[in-house]
Enzyme design. Structure first.
Site, short mmCIF file in Angstrom:
data_model
loop_
_atom_site.label_atom_id
_atom_site.label_comp_id
_atom_site.label_asym_id
_atom_site.label_seq_id
_atom_site.Cartn_x
_atom_site.Cartn_y
_atom_site.Cartn_z
CD GLU A 103 -32.01 50.82 20.65
OE1 GLU A 103 -32.36 51.76 20.07
OE2 GLU A 103 -31.01 50.15 20.24
N GLY A 145 -30.44 48.39 16.97
CA GLY A 145 -29.21 48.05 16.99
C GLY A 145 -28.26 48.39 15.85
CG ASP A 201 -26.84 50.40 19.67
OD1 ASP A 201 -26.57 50.54 20.52
OD2 ASP A 201 -28.02 49.87 19.50
CG ASP A 224 -28.86 47.35 26.47
OD1 ASP A 224 -28.74 47.22 25.14
OD2 ASP A 224 -29.41 46.64 26.98
CB ILE A 265 -32.34 43.51 18.58
CG1 ILE A 265 -32.07 42.18 19.36
CG2 ILE A 265 -33.90 43.85 18.93
CD1 ILE A 265 -31.88 42.58 21.12
C1 LIG Z 1 -28.92 43.18 24.61
C2 LIG Z 1 -29.23 43.57 23.24
C3 LIG Z 1 -29.50 45.08 23.00
C4 LIG Z 1 -29.86 45.35 21.76
C5 LIG Z 1 -30.98 46.08 21.46
C6 LIG Z 1 -31.49 46.38 20.23
C7 LIG Z 1 -32.81 46.98 20.23
C8 LIG Z 1 -33.37 47.09 18.75
O1 LIG Z 1 -32.66 46.94 17.83
S1 LIG Z 1 -34.75 48.07 18.89
C9 LIG Z 1 -35.27 47.79 17.08
C10 LIG Z 1 -35.91 46.38 16.89
N1 LIG Z 1 -36.45 46.48 15.59
C11 LIG Z 1 -37.78 46.93 15.09
O2 LIG Z 1 -38.73 47.13 15.84
C12 LIG Z 1 -37.96 46.88 13.61
C13 LIG Z 1 -39.00 45.71 13.46
N2 LIG Z 1 -39.17 45.69 11.82
C14 LIG Z 1 -39.71 46.65 11.07
O3 LIG Z 1 -40.40 47.57 11.59
C15 LIG Z 1 -39.80 46.22 9.52
O4 LIG Z 1 -39.54 45.11 9.53
C16 LIG Z 1 -38.86 47.05 8.74
C17 LIG Z 1 -39.52 48.82 8.58
C18 LIG Z 1 -37.37 47.44 9.29
C19 LIG Z 1 -38.76 46.61 7.08
O5 LIG Z 1 -40.09 46.44 6.80
P1 LIG Z 1 -40.44 45.70 5.59
O6 LIG Z 1 -41.76 45.78 5.17
O7 LIG Z 1 -39.51 45.83 4.30
O8 LIG Z 1 -40.05 44.09 5.98
P2 LIG Z 1 -41.17 43.21 6.95
O9 LIG Z 1 -41.98 42.72 5.86
O10 LIG Z 1 -41.51 43.81 7.92
O11 LIG Z 1 -40.37 42.05 7.45
C20 LIG Z 1 -39.65 41.13 6.49
C21 LIG Z 1 -39.33 39.83 7.45
O12 LIG Z 1 -38.29 40.23 8.28
C22 LIG Z 1 -38.82 39.85 9.50
N3 LIG Z 1 -38.50 41.15 10.39
C23 LIG Z 1 -38.14 42.34 10.31
N4 LIG Z 1 -37.58 43.24 11.40
C24 LIG Z 1 -37.46 41.97 12.31
C25 LIG Z 1 -36.74 42.10 13.53
N5 LIG Z 1 -36.51 43.41 14.13
N6 LIG Z 1 -36.67 41.07 14.20
C26 LIG Z 1 -37.12 39.78 13.57
N7 LIG Z 1 -37.68 39.70 12.55
C27 LIG Z 1 -37.75 40.70 11.61
C28 LIG Z 1 -40.37 40.25 9.75
O13 LIG Z 1 -40.91 39.40 10.64
C29 LIG Z 1 -40.33 39.41 8.25
O14 LIG Z 1 -40.55 37.99 8.23
P3 LIG Z 1 -41.45 37.02 7.78
O15 LIG Z 1 -42.69 37.41 8.29
O16 LIG Z 1 -41.24 35.54 8.06
O17 LIG Z 1 -41.35 37.15 6.30
#
Ligand SMILES: CCC/C=C/C=C/C(=O)SCCNC(=O)CCNC(=O)[C@H](O)C(C)(C)COP(=O)(O)OP(=O)(O)OC[C@H]1O[C@@H](n2cnc3c(N)ncnc32)[C@H](O)[C@@H]1OP(=O)(O)O
Length: 291
Positions: A160, A137, A140, A168, A81
């Protein structure tokens, strides 16, 4: 196949009408849906959640498509997400009182659940190809797909609980049906630990592991070609009945199957396929009518 795989892995940008998905047709009857926000690690923003529904509803009704391949553009499959874009929807739901806020939040959650349920409802088989991270997600999403492949560098995380919520939109319902061990599912969902490719294979989350993304996309395309070359009546009936049987007793599944095939056995595809088998020809040599 190599040239097609290179084209699949290097789409220049997400074409209209979607901003988060790139759609292509790498071979006859095969649709490739690529999660396409590589600069944000394919994080699932608001547009994504509705575009997936439009995309898979379109595919479901497209007689030119017999099988779908889903993959992610860029460094990883998906970061789950979009934590920046989605916060207001979930954390500040609108409503005048608790009942109305809850009602609205329920509507939102139900809408997001549909984003992945459409994959399962789509009668065309969906092969998902995961490289790098598949977070939150992403799990999911892949558990709603029919066949899961990954690269050796892939990892999966039911993230999550780490962001303070119970998953969810499908993982808690579908992952236990995918992985045999209930204990392992509980462990993954309760601790949010990463599961790497080898364990994903041994647990049954994925059926094949490839050395790298190029090999995986070639494998996915080859598998999709095998499926697309067979009777769409048989293939789509198989998917629909497998999904039905997963959620019903054997007796109910057999009853549904009998009702299904009392129509579908009347297809010309049976005669064509049987004749090809007798002549030791591949089903891929048969011209099946569109469905
Ligand atoms: C009702 C709806 C229900 C749905 C629920 C869903 C829940 C979930 O999905 S929980 C999981 C949420 N995701 C995370 O916690 C992951 C967060 N991200 C990371 O841990 C890392 O980014 C990752 C290991 C995936 C990749 O690392 P990497 O070093 O390759 O990249 P980064 O330098 O961290 O990120 C690059 C740019 O992407 C942006 N970004 C990464 N993940 C997210 C995210 N989940 N949401 C928004 N943006 C994300 C990050 O900010 C960087 O952007 P920028 O700084 O502009 O370059």
């Amino acid at each position: 196949i190599q040239a097609v795989v290179r084209a699949m892995s290097s789409s220049g940008g997400a074409p209209s009408p979607y901003t988060t998905l790139a759609i292509s047709h790498p071979a006859e009857s095969i649709t490739h849906v690529e999660l396409h926000r590589p600069e944000k690690r394919n994080a699932m923003n608001r547009a994504f959640w509705s575009e997936m529904v439009d995309c898979f509803n379109e595919i479901a009704g497209d007689p030119e498509c017999r099988v779908v391949v889903v993959s992610g553009a860029g460094k990883i499959f998906t970061a789950g997400i979009d934590l920046m874009d989605m916060a207001s929807d979930i954390l500040q739901p609108e409503g005048d009182d608790t009942a109305r806020i809850s009602w609205n939040l329920r509507q939102i959650i139900t809408k997001y659940q549909e984003t992945f349920s459409v994959i399962e409802k789509c009668p065309k088989p969906v092969v998902v190809a995961v490289h790098g991270a598949c977070v939150g997600g992403g799990v999911d999403l892949i558990t709603a797909c029919d066949i899961r492949l990954c690269t050796q560098d892939a990892w999966f995380q039911v993230k999550e609980v780490d962001i303070g919520l119970a998953a969810d939109v499908g993982t808690l319902q579908r992952l236990p049906k995918v992985i045999g061990s209930r204990s392992l599912v509980n462990e993954l969902a309760l601790t949010a630990r990463k599961m790497y490719a080898d364990e994903a294979k041994s647990s049954g989350l994925v059926s094949r592991v490839f050395a790298d993304k190029e090999a995986m996309m070639a494998g996915a395309l080859e598998m999709a070609g095998e499926i697309a070359g067979r009777s769409p009546v048989a293939v789509q009936g198989t998917k629909i009945n497998l999904v039905y049987s997963r959620d019903h007793s054997v007796a109910e599944g057999l009853n549904y199957m009998a009702t299904w095939n009392m129509s579908m056995l009347q297809t010309q595809d049976v005669m064509k396929s049987a004749q090809a088998a007798m002549e030791k020809k591949s089903p891929k040599t048969i011209a099946f009518s569109k469905l």
